[in-house]
Write a protein that holds these residues in place. Structure first.
Motif, PDB file in Angstrom:
ATOM      1  N   GLU A 136      10.086  -2.459   7.818  1.00 16.33           N
ATOM      2  CA  GLU A 136      11.160  -2.406   6.828  1.00 16.33           C
ATOM      3  C   GLU A 136      10.600  -2.299   5.414  1.00 16.33           C
ATOM      4  O   GLU A 136      11.089  -1.515   4.593  1.00 16.33           O
ATOM      5  N   SER A 137       9.546  -3.051   5.128  1.00 20.02           N
ATOM      6  CA  SER A 137       8.924  -2.991   3.807  1.00 20.02           C
ATOM      7  C   SER A 137       8.364  -1.607   3.529  1.00 20.02           C
ATOM      8  O   SER A 137       8.538  -1.052   2.435  1.00 20.02           O
ATOM      9  N   ASP A 138       7.661  -1.046   4.515  1.00 19.20           N
ATOM     10  CA  ASP A 138       7.042   0.260   4.293  1.00 19.20           C
ATOM     11  C   ASP A 138       8.081   1.349   4.076  1.00 19.20           C
ATOM     12  O   ASP A 138       7.898   2.249   3.244  1.00 19.20           O
ATOM     13  N   LEU A 139       9.180   1.279   4.815  1.00 14.65           N
ATOM     14  CA  LEU A 139      10.249   2.250   4.607  1.00 14.65           C
ATOM     15  C   LEU A 139      10.845   2.122   3.205  1.00 14.65           C
ATOM     16  O   LEU A 139      11.086   3.122   2.522  1.00 14.65           O
ATOM     17  N   ALA A 140      11.077   0.907   2.777  1.00 15.41           N
ATOM     18  CA  ALA A 140      11.623   0.680   1.443  1.00 15.41           C
ATOM     19  C   ALA A 140      10.673   1.191   0.358  1.00 15.41           C
ATOM     20  O   ALA A 140      11.112   1.609  -0.722  1.00 15.41           O
ATOM     21  N   GLU A 141       9.376   1.158   0.653  1.00 19.17           N
ATOM     22  CA  GLU A 141       8.379   1.596  -0.324  1.00 19.17           C
ATOM     23  C   GLU A 141       8.147   3.105  -0.292  1.00 19.17           C
ATOM     24  O   GLU A 141       7.434   3.634  -1.144  1.00 19.17           O
ATOM     25  N   GLY A 142       8.698   3.813   0.701  1.00 17.74           N
ATOM     26  CA  GLY A 142       8.590   5.265   0.704  1.00 17.74           C
ATOM     27  C   GLY A 142       7.910   5.895   1.896  1.00 17.74           C
ATOM     28  O   GLY A 142       7.580   7.088   1.865  1.00 17.74           O
ATOM     29  N   ALA A 143       7.703   5.155   2.985  1.00 15.70           N
ATOM     30  CA  ALA A 143       7.080   5.742   4.176  1.00 15.70           C
ATOM     31  C   ALA A 143       8.029   6.744   4.830  1.00 15.70           C
ATOM     32  O   ALA A 143       9.249   6.539   4.858  1.00 15.70           O
ATOM     33  N   ASP A 144       7.445   7.811   5.366  1.00 12.86           N
ATOM     34  CA  ASP A 144       8.222   8.850   6.054  1.00 12.86           C
ATOM     35  C   ASP A 144       8.078   8.783   7.570  1.00 12.86           C
ATOM     36  O   ASP A 144       8.940   9.271   8.302  1.00 12.86           O
ATOM     37  N   PHE A 145       6.965   8.240   8.052  1.00 13.70           N
ATOM     38  CA  PHE A 145       6.701   7.984   9.470  1.00 13.70           C
ATOM     39  C   PHE A 145       6.241   6.533   9.582  1.00 13.70           C
ATOM     40  O   PHE A 145       5.640   5.994   8.648  1.00 13.70           O
ATOM     41  N   LEU A 146       6.455   5.935  10.755  1.00 16.31           N
ATOM     42  CA  LEU A 146       5.971   4.590  11.029  1.00 16.31           C
ATOM     43  C   LEU A 146       5.065   4.625  12.255  1.00 16.31           C
ATOM     44  O   LEU A 146       5.478   5.080  13.328  1.00 16.31           O
ATOM     45  N   ILE A 147       3.833   4.151  12.101  1.00 17.29           N
ATOM     46  CA  ILE A 147       2.889   4.080  13.222  1.00 17.29           C
ATOM     47  C   ILE A 147       2.882   2.668  13.792  1.00 17.29           C
ATOM     48  O   ILE A 147       2.885   1.687  13.041  1.00 17.29           O
ATOM     49  N   VAL A 148       2.871   2.577  15.121  1.00 18.32           N
ATOM     50  CA  VAL A 148       2.615   1.317  15.829  1.00 18.32           C
ATOM     51  C   VAL A 148       1.261   1.463  16.513  1.00 18.32           C
ATOM     52  O   VAL A 148       1.016   2.426  17.253  1.00 18.32           O
ATOM     53  N   LYS A 149       0.377   0.504  16.278  1.00 20.51           N
ATOM     54  CA  LYS A 149      -0.999   0.576  16.779  1.00 20.51           C
ATOM     55  C   LYS A 149      -1.458  -0.820  17.174  1.00 20.51           C
ATOM     56  O   LYS A 149      -1.330  -1.750  16.363  1.00 20.51           O
TER      57      LYS A 149
ATOM     58  N   PHE B 174       0.814  -1.218   0.000  1.00 18.18           N
ATOM     59  CA  PHE B 174       0.000   0.000   0.000  1.00 18.18           C
ATOM     60  C   PHE B 174       0.841   1.259   0.000  1.00 18.18           C
ATOM     61  O   PHE B 174       0.476   2.260  -0.628  1.00 18.18           O
ATOM     62  N   VAL B 175       1.995   1.241   0.663  1.00 24.23           N
ATOM     63  CA  VAL B 175       2.834   2.442   0.675  1.00 24.23           C
ATOM     64  C   VAL B 175       3.422   2.691  -0.709  1.00 24.23           C
ATOM     65  O   VAL B 175       3.408   3.822  -1.215  1.00 24.23           O
TER      66      VAL B 175
END
Length: 326
Positions: free
Chosen positions: A234-247, A170-171
């Motif tokens: 790690e996947s989301d960062l590689a895909e272009g995420a700028d922030f990471l949410i933990v929920k 999705f990212v």
């Protein structure tokens, strides 16, 4: 007498404790969630979330003014539409409730950081976060609609896109869609680590997003898993995420610390509805001191490593922190 360490020397007074304190909460740490409905002249308390309201657009500016006056720098918007369909088309309509809300807020408060929750669940008739085929959430077809939603929110003026659907890829899809639409500078705050938690119940009451069949365990994470969280992040960062949410936050402080230690980007905790409502219920019964419990809880999230906290306690906490500074 045997030699031993006198740790209490650094706890001897309030000022002594203050000057050696390691972790601080700041009003700027908070992101305040708002639920916007399509009715008029509506400010209705969510039954399972005391102090949280469904707001119509005609109440929104006054509410946001109260948030800005407290020094809170950012909000996250959730839409509660009147009309739902199989593909959640109101999520990406240019005159959708979130799109209207973003435009209104940015018109009156251009400096406020507006985060747009990017999902389909409260817009679909089935309550799932994507397209259903044969009783299953179809991943790749859902991505197409999520991209349309993100682009429409950016066009409305959202400062940050926050996709919460937990579809694979999705990212990457949203980043590509935003870039192609000319929003290369719009950051993505990914719900990278989102567990299939029982703490979401009051939110589903607020957002009218309870699944009409099954559950979300095929796309949200198993609460028993730790290493999977790092793979997701790690996947989301590689895909272009700028922030990471933990929920959620409170039962996943170990995951927050793992993510913060592993990745050099801003980490966001979502202090979710169940965590909020349990404290509110206990406080209303006189079993706990709400102020002390809330500030201790939020501090634990900062201590675990988060940079920002999405929390329904933001206004209360901002008031308490301001009082403490006087």
């Amino acid at each position: 007498m045997a030699q031993f360490k006198r740790h209490r020397r650094l706890r001897s007074s309030a000022n002594m404790r203050s000057i050696v304190r390691e972790t601080y909460l700041h009003i700027e740490d908070f992101i305040y969630p708002l639920f916007i409905v399509e009715e008029e002249n509506t400010k209705q308390e969510v039954p399972s979330m005391p102090g949280v309201y469904h707001l119509s657009l005609d109440y929104l500016v006054k509410e946001v003014q109260s948030i800005v006056d407290l020094g809170i720098k950012s909000i996250i918007l959730f839409g509660v539409p009147n009309d739902k369909d199989e593909v959640g088309s109101c999520a990406y309509h240019e005159e959708g409730i979130v799109q209207k809300s973003i435009k209104l807020v940015k018109e009156h408060f251009p400096e406020l950081v507006v985060v747009a929750d990017t999902c389909l669940c409260q817009y679909t008739s089935h309550g799932h976060c994507g397209v259903i085929e044969d009783g299953y959430v179809e991943n790749d077809k859902s991505l197409e609609l999520l991209v349309k939603t993100a682009v429409s929110q950016a066009q409305a003026g959202a400062d940050i896109i926050a996709p919460s659907n937990m579809m694979d890829g999705f990212v990457a899809a949203i980043r590509e869609g935003l870039d192609e639409a000319g929003f290369v500078d719009t950051p993505i705050m990914s719900y990278a680590v989102k567990y299939a938690s029982s703490f979401y119940g009051p939110f589903r009451d607020a957002a009218h997003s309870t699944p009409q069949f099954g559950d979300r365990k095929t796309y949200q994470m198993d609460p028993a898993n730790r290493l999977e969280a790092l793979r997701e992040a790690e996947s989301d960062l590689a895909e272009g995420a700028d922030f990471l949410i933990v929920k959620p936050a409170l039962s996943y402080l170990d995951i927050i610390r793992d993510v913060k230690d592993s990745f050099n980007v801003p980490v966001v905790a979502y202090n979710v509805s169940g965590e909020y409502s349990m404290i509110k219920a206990a406080a209303q019964n006189g079993w706990i001191s709400e102020k002390e419990i809330v500030l201790e809880m939020l501090t634990s999230m900062k201590r675990a490593g988060v940079d920002l906290i999405i929390t329904y306690f933001a206004k209360d906490a901002a008031n308490w922190l301001s009082e403490n500074e006087k």
